[in-house]
Write a protein that holds these residues in place. Structure first.
Motif, PDB file in Angstrom:
ATOM      1  N   THR A  14       0.844  -1.189   0.000  1.00 22.88           N
ATOM      2  CA  THR A  14       0.000   0.000   0.000  1.00 22.88           C
ATOM      3  C   THR A  14       0.883   1.245   0.000  1.00 22.88           C
ATOM      4  O   THR A  14       1.986   1.223   0.533  1.00 22.88           O
ATOM      5  CB  THR A  14      -0.909   0.034   1.248  1.00 22.88           C
ATOM      6  OG1 THR A  14      -0.095  -0.010   2.418  1.00 22.88           O
ATOM      7  CG2 THR A  14      -1.877  -1.134   1.247  1.00 22.88           C
ATOM      8  N   ALA A  48      -4.599   6.851  -1.456  1.00 29.86           N
ATOM      9  CA  ALA A  48      -4.048   5.836  -0.551  1.00 29.86           C
ATOM     10  C   ALA A  48      -4.858   4.548  -0.580  1.00 29.86           C
ATOM     11  O   ALA A  48      -4.436   3.538  -0.031  1.00 29.86           O
ATOM     12  CB  ALA A  48      -3.981   6.377   0.875  1.00 29.86           C
ATOM     13  N   ARG A  49      -6.017   4.543  -1.233  1.00 29.18           N
ATOM     14  CA  ARG A  49      -6.823   3.326  -1.337  1.00 29.18           C
ATOM     15  C   ARG A  49      -6.237   2.327  -2.327  1.00 29.18           C
ATOM     16  O   ARG A  49      -6.649   1.175  -2.355  1.00 29.18           O
ATOM     17  CB  ARG A  49      -8.238   3.668  -1.777  1.00 29.18           C
ATOM     18  CG  ARG A  49      -9.042   4.382  -0.742  1.00 29.18           C
ATOM     19  CD  ARG A  49     -10.466   4.510  -1.228  1.00 29.18           C
ATOM     20  NE  ARG A  49     -10.986   5.806  -0.871  1.00 29.18           N
ATOM     21  CZ  ARG A  49     -12.000   6.400  -1.466  1.00 29.18           C
ATOM     22  NH1 ARG A  49     -12.602   5.822  -2.468  1.00 29.18           N
ATOM     23  NH2 ARG A  49     -12.398   7.580  -1.070  1.00 29.18           N
ATOM     24  N   PHE A  90      -3.726  -0.341  -3.985  1.00 31.46           N
ATOM     25  CA  PHE A  90      -2.828  -1.352  -3.428  1.00 31.46           C
ATOM     26  C   PHE A  90      -2.427  -2.345  -4.499  1.00 31.46           C
ATOM     27  O   PHE A  90      -2.993  -2.393  -5.581  1.00 31.46           O
ATOM     28  CB  PHE A  90      -3.464  -2.065  -2.229  1.00 31.46           C
ATOM     29  CG  PHE A  90      -4.665  -2.914  -2.544  1.00 31.46           C
ATOM     30  CD1 PHE A  90      -4.527  -4.250  -2.884  1.00 31.46           C
ATOM     31  CD2 PHE A  90      -5.940  -2.372  -2.490  1.00 31.46           C
ATOM     32  CE1 PHE A  90      -5.638  -5.029  -3.167  1.00 31.46           C
ATOM     33  CE2 PHE A  90      -7.056  -3.136  -2.767  1.00 31.46           C
ATOM     34  CZ  PHE A  90      -6.906  -4.480  -3.106  1.00 31.46           C
ATOM     35  N   GLU A 138      -1.190  -6.528  -4.729  1.00 35.10           N
ATOM     36  CA  GLU A 138      -1.105  -7.804  -4.028  1.00 35.10           C
ATOM     37  C   GLU A 138      -0.254  -8.743  -4.868  1.00 35.10           C
ATOM     38  O   GLU A 138      -0.476  -8.885  -6.070  1.00 35.10           O
ATOM     39  CB  GLU A 138      -2.507  -8.371  -3.837  1.00 35.10           C
ATOM     40  CG  GLU A 138      -2.570  -9.600  -3.006  1.00 35.10           C
ATOM     41  CD  GLU A 138      -4.004 -10.056  -2.770  1.00 35.10           C
ATOM     42  OE1 GLU A 138      -4.225 -10.729  -1.768  1.00 35.10           O
ATOM     43  OE2 GLU A 138      -4.894  -9.735  -3.590  1.00 35.10           O
ATOM     44  N   TRP A 145      -6.993   3.520  -7.017  1.00 34.65           N
ATOM     45  CA  TRP A 145      -7.779   4.191  -5.978  1.00 34.65           C
ATOM     46  C   TRP A 145      -9.248   4.304  -6.370  1.00 34.65           C
ATOM     47  O   TRP A 145     -10.105   4.502  -5.532  1.00 34.65           O
ATOM     48  CB  TRP A 145      -7.179   5.549  -5.633  1.00 34.65           C
ATOM     49  CG  TRP A 145      -7.181   6.549  -6.745  1.00 34.65           C
ATOM     50  CD1 TRP A 145      -6.274   6.684  -7.744  1.00 34.65           C
ATOM     51  CD2 TRP A 145      -8.169   7.562  -6.961  1.00 34.65           C
ATOM     52  NE1 TRP A 145      -6.630   7.717  -8.572  1.00 34.65           N
ATOM     53  CE2 TRP A 145      -7.780   8.277  -8.109  1.00 34.65           C
ATOM     54  CE3 TRP A 145      -9.328   7.929  -6.303  1.00 34.65           C
ATOM     55  CZ2 TRP A 145      -8.510   9.337  -8.609  1.00 34.65           C
ATOM     56  CZ3 TRP A 145     -10.052   8.990  -6.804  1.00 34.65           C
ATOM     57  CH2 TRP A 145      -9.646   9.686  -7.950  1.00 34.65           C
TER      58      TRP A 145
END
Length: 179
Positions: free
Chosen positions: A27, A85-86, A88, A90, A105
């Motif tokens: 993140t 910031a949302r 990410f 993986e 985001w």
């Protein structure tokens, strides 16, 4: 070996084959939390309020809307920053695949799957200080940049851990046979 035992061994091997060797959720870093945001907004509001009182007392009342606009612009900048910031990334490595999922985001997600036997991790380093500037998964016909929003120090640690996981995936699953 009885059929029941053989099925149990095959099931255990299948689960071991798909168990993640490596999983990371990356993140973007945000240095200011909610209490810090409130403190900054309170300080900006207080400074602008003092300025507004001073300007109003000397008859420069047309300045007041600009002081309010100042607070609004700072608030909107923080809001945009927290929205971004949302996003990410993986990364999951199993013995049979590398799964990379990137979510913007906005909430839009894209997935890439690579074969760990054919995929290499390339690190781009700075010539002067040797810091890792970029990580790229390379499967020959396609490349994917990963960990793009990590700072160089964290990117280097992530790259080392991912390299170990890829080596483990190439070795293949450990098979245990019971007599």
């Amino acid at each position: 070996m009885s059929s029941g035992k053989a099925d149990a061994v095959l099931d255990a091997e299948a689960r071991a084959e798909e168990a993640p060797l490596f999983a990371a959720l990356l993140t973007p870093h945000r240095s200011m939390g909610w209490p810090g945001f409130l403190a900054v907004m309170a300080a900006v509001g207080l400074v602008n309020l003092v300025g507004a009182v001073i300007f109003f007392s000397i008859g420069a009342w047309p300045v007041l809307p600009f002081l309010g606009l100042d607070v609004l612009i700072i608030f909107l900048a923080f809001r945009a920053n927290y929205r971004h910031a949302r996003a990410f990334e993986e990364v999951i490595v199993t013995p049979t695949e590398i799964l990379v999922r990137k979510v913007t985001w906005h909430g839009q997600a894209r997935e890439w799957r690579f074969n760990p036997a054919w995929t290499r991790l390339h690190q781009t380093r700075d010539d002067e200080d040797g810091q890792v500037l970029g990580l790229t998964l390379d499967e020959g016909r396609r490349q994917l940049d990963i960990a793009t929003f990590l700072p160089p120090v964290e990117r280097e640690g992530f790259g080392k851990a991912l390299t170990v996981a890829l080596a483990e995936a190439r070795r293949g699953p450990v098979r245990t046979h019971f007599d």
